[in-house]
Scaffold this motif. Structure first.
Motif, short mmCIF file in Angstrom:
data_model
loop_
_atom_site.label_atom_id
_atom_site.label_comp_id
_atom_site.label_asym_id
_atom_site.label_seq_id
_atom_site.Cartn_x
_atom_site.Cartn_y
_atom_site.Cartn_z
N HIS A 115 28.38 -8.27 -27.55
CA HIS A 115 27.23 -7.93 -26.71
C HIS A 115 27.60 -7.62 -25.26
O HIS A 115 26.75 -7.17 -24.51
CB HIS A 115 26.21 -9.06 -26.74
N TYR A 160 33.37 -1.87 -25.07
CA TYR A 160 32.94 -3.04 -25.84
C TYR A 160 34.02 -3.39 -26.86
O TYR A 160 34.75 -2.49 -27.30
CB TYR A 160 31.62 -2.76 -26.55
N PHE A 162 34.08 -3.85 -29.95
CA PHE A 162 34.09 -3.12 -31.22
C PHE A 162 34.61 -1.70 -31.06
O PHE A 162 34.76 -0.97 -32.03
CB PHE A 162 32.70 -3.11 -31.87
N ASP B 321 21.49 -4.92 -28.11
CA ASP B 321 22.71 -4.76 -28.90
C ASP B 321 23.43 -3.46 -28.57
O ASP B 321 22.98 -2.38 -28.92
CB ASP B 321 22.35 -4.79 -30.39
N PRO B 322 24.58 -3.56 -27.89
CA PRO B 322 25.31 -2.35 -27.50
C PRO B 322 25.80 -1.54 -28.70
O PRO B 322 26.03 -0.35 -28.57
CB PRO B 322 26.48 -2.88 -26.68
N ARG B 323 25.92 -2.20 -29.86
CA ARG B 323 26.39 -1.44 -31.02
C ARG B 323 25.37 -0.37 -31.40
O ARG B 323 25.73 0.70 -31.87
CB ARG B 323 26.64 -2.37 -32.21
N ARG B 325 23.17 0.87 -29.12
CA ARG B 325 23.10 1.74 -27.96
C ARG B 325 24.20 2.80 -28.03
O ARG B 325 24.01 3.93 -27.66
CB ARG B 325 23.26 0.89 -26.70
#
Lengths: 337, 329
Positions: A115, A160, A162, B321-323, B325
């Motif tokens: 996050h 990030y 990921f 949740d950046p995933r 975004r």
């Protein structure tokens, strides 16, 4: 070698109390960490390696608690403190976490939060242990990413987790552990989740950082190859005890404890003939709640001496000296003495 | 991020079109057409309409044209804000619904707000102190809240409020403001009346969200990144609030989407009991009286509002949740 002792752990015992009974996860563990040196801690899963690491940082999950022992940080210096006596939530203990003792994790994916950006998570660790501005913390974070060999750290800082590969993530994890400039770093299976090439890179990075910063490294692994490459001394753990302690050459050339010998036999060899079966250790690690009487290893030991091993517990290895907690070793030493 | 937003927006529009088709079908479901119903209505009240007049009306409303064209005409009117005439009230539907739509929004949004305000901290507490006495107390209260029908709670609260506090309960306005034009005083009066219905409506949703938050957070608390946060030297509170709570919010935000329509449709009985001037009771009346233009308009509005609610929850998810975004970056 007269390296400064960074951490002296003595007779550490940790128990998990539950409705099913009391589980002794650690049963009198003693060892020393020295500045600039690496202690390899090896053993099968469930033998207490990770609990040892978490005990030092006082982040053992409930209902686990330290029931005995001392963990003296920087003994003999003005900064000497017994971690076992600190309140886990106290300011001093939080200053130790990440500030004096850094922790590197096994799973670089799940150990980082998805996050927040890499930079956010490293800066947080920096700001926690230094009284500096956010801009300075960001520069420090970029500096740390560069130190751990991440290319283009200025842009990676806003990535990030990921978005990074496993190897890069583990480098981020190392950067985070170093953010508070700790003198001790505990690496809990830092290469287990990585492929072999990346493993080698991460290990050489750890060694380079250790030399540069004179870090006392505690390297937890179940990989004898990693031990051979990295460790100065080795502590072999079994069922919450250190069963053998020795300089790394001794462990490989003349292993004392039957368990150590069994572990070494289980290492795959490049010289083995094709289709040769890999040697395994019979049975499994008993559940710590169902600890065997006498020597905890006796049910799986191929060299046990009968009643002596099943009824009495061998003496623990005295810290700082080579030895094994085994009656057979005691007997042979008595003969040579 | 833009792609994600555009896609969501496109999906929302398509959903709205389907809702409008569905609504149109509802309006046309009764046998005969609007003019037949209108004539029957007039006949019932004693007056009559000639065949020519009826034909003229049919032409005017386009009822002699193919269904698709009729849908087009109807949609055209709806987009201009003309929902037709309510047969029961003999007034334009927009007039009948009037403020009720906004009052419904006010009640629902305050109920939602209250739900979040209560459920979030209790859920976090329950997870952090799992199996503590506090956790057991909140869990028990939560299940009681889940089990009590909310109209019953409304009745009990009304009785208690009236009997012991002498409150003027029921409705959203005091008598003197009920028909008054909007003014600051009227808004203040509304604000004073909102807490009771909001609390009643929030109850079941709160209990549910506490359970969701607790379960989510318990899952997240076991993840290695929590250990990482602790190992940095953060306080337990900060470590938990920054990392696992943020992750646990993910399903929390998506629950917003279904909570909103639930609050509107689930509020009909409570609204009747509490005498709230919201669209819920109006929808019930319209359905009982087969007042299809009114019912259709309400169904359409609620449908669109639900779609908007879903869109808002999607945007919240994107923020959390950046995933999501960074999808496709």
């Amino acid at each position: 070698m007269a390296d400064r002792t960074s951490l002296a752990v003595r007779d550490l015992a940790v128990e998990f109390r539950s409705e099913q009974g009391v589980v002794r996860a650690l049963d009198g563990v003693s060892f020393d960490l020295h500045a600039g040196r690496t202690l390899g801690v090896v053993g099968e899963s469930g033998c207490g390696k990770s609990v040892t690491a978490r005990s030092i940082l006082r982040i053992v999950d409930r209902p686990g608690r330290i029931t005995a022992g001392r963990m003296i940080l920087d003994p003999g210096t003005p900064r000497e403190v017994d971690l076992a006596q600190l309140d886990p939530e106290s300011k001093e203990m939080r200053g130790v976490r990440g500030g004096r003792v850094g922790l590197i994790f096994q799973e670089p994916m799940t150990a980082l939060s998805v996050h927040y950006t890499v930079g956010n998570q490293i800066m947080e660790a920096v700001l926690q242990h230094a009284d500096i501005s956010k801009a300075e913390a960001q520069n420090r974070a970029i500096e740390l990413l560069r130190e751990v060999g991440i290319p283009r750290p200025e842009t990676r800082i806003s990535a990030y987790p990921f978005e990074l590969s496993g190897g890069l993530r583990q480098r981020v994890g190392i950067a985070m552990a170093l953010a508070g400039d700790p003198e001790i770093v505990i690496a809990d299976e830092p290469t287990t989740a990585l492929d072999v090439t990346t493993q080698a890179q991460i290990l050489s990075l750890l060694r380079r950082l250790q030399e540069e910063k004179n870090i006392a490294l505690m390297l937890i692994t179940h990989d004898m190859g990693v031990i051979a490459e990295m460790a100065d001394e080795v502590a072999v753990m079994y069922l919450g005890r250190v069963v053998e302690f020795a300089p790394v050459e001794e462990v490989f050339s003349e292993p004392r404890h039957p368990y150590t010998r069994a572990l070494l036999r289980a290492v795959p060899s490049i010289l083995a003939t094709p289709r040769q079966r890999l040697s395994t250790i019979g049975g499994a690690v008993p559940h710590p709640g169902a600890r065997p009487s006498g020597c905890p290893f006796h049910p799986r030991c191929s060299e046990q001496l009968g009643a002596l091993c099943t009824e009495q517990s061998p003496r623990p290895v005295p810290p700082g000296r080579s030895g094994a907690a085994c009656f057979k070793v005691d007997q042979s030493e008595a003969v040579t003495a | 991020m833009v792609i994600y937003l555009l896609r969501r927006l496109g999906l929302a529009l398509i959903t709205c079109v389907f809702i409008s088709i569905f609504t149109f079908v509802i309006i046309r479901l009764p046998p005969g057409d609007f003019v037949d119903a209108y004539i029957a209505n007039l006949a019932a009240s004693g007056s009559s309409v000639s065949a020519e007049q009826a034909e003229a009306m049919r032409r005017e409303y386009g009822l002699d044209r193919p269904v698709v064209v009729q849908y087009g005409i109807w949609m055209g009117r709806v987009l201009k804000g003309d929902f037709g005439v309510s047969m029961v009230w003999r007034r334009p539907v927009t007039e009948v619904i009037g403020d009720r739509l906004w009052l419904t929004m006010a009640v629902s949004v305050s109920a939602l707000f209250l739900t979040w305000m209560i459920a979030l901290p209790i859920g976090i507490y329950s997870a952090m102190r799992q199996y503590s006495i506090g956790d057991y107390i909140f869990t028990t209260l939560g299940f009681i809240g889940l089990a009590i029908p909310n109209f019953l709670l409304a009745l009990i609260l009304m009785y208690l409020g009236f009997r012991y506090l002498g409150l003027n309960v029921g409705g959203l306005f005091s008598a003197e403001y009920a028909q008054a034009p909007w003014s600051l005083a009227r808004v203040w009066d509304l604000t004073k009346h909102l807490p009771l219905p909001a609390a009643v409506l929030a109850m079941a949703g709160t209990a549910q969200l506490i359970r969701i938050m607790r379960a989510n957070l318990l899952d997240e608390l076991r993840k290695p990144y929590v250990v990482t946060a602790r190992a940095k030297g953060l306080t337990e509170m900060r470590a938990v609030l920054k990392y696992p709570v943020r992750a646990a919010l993910n399903p929390f935000a998506s629950s917003l989407a279904y909570l909103f329509p639930y609050l509107v449709s689930g509020s009909i009985i409570v609204s009747l009991v509490l005498g709230l001037p919201t669209v819920g009771p109006l929808l019930l009346q319209a359905l009982v009286a087969q007042d299809m233009f009114l019912a259709g308009a309400i169904v359409l509005l609620l449908g669109v509002m639900t779609v908007i609610g879903t869109l808002i929850s999607d945007m919240l998810l994107m923020w959390i949740d950046p995933r999501i975004r960074l999808e496709g970056r």
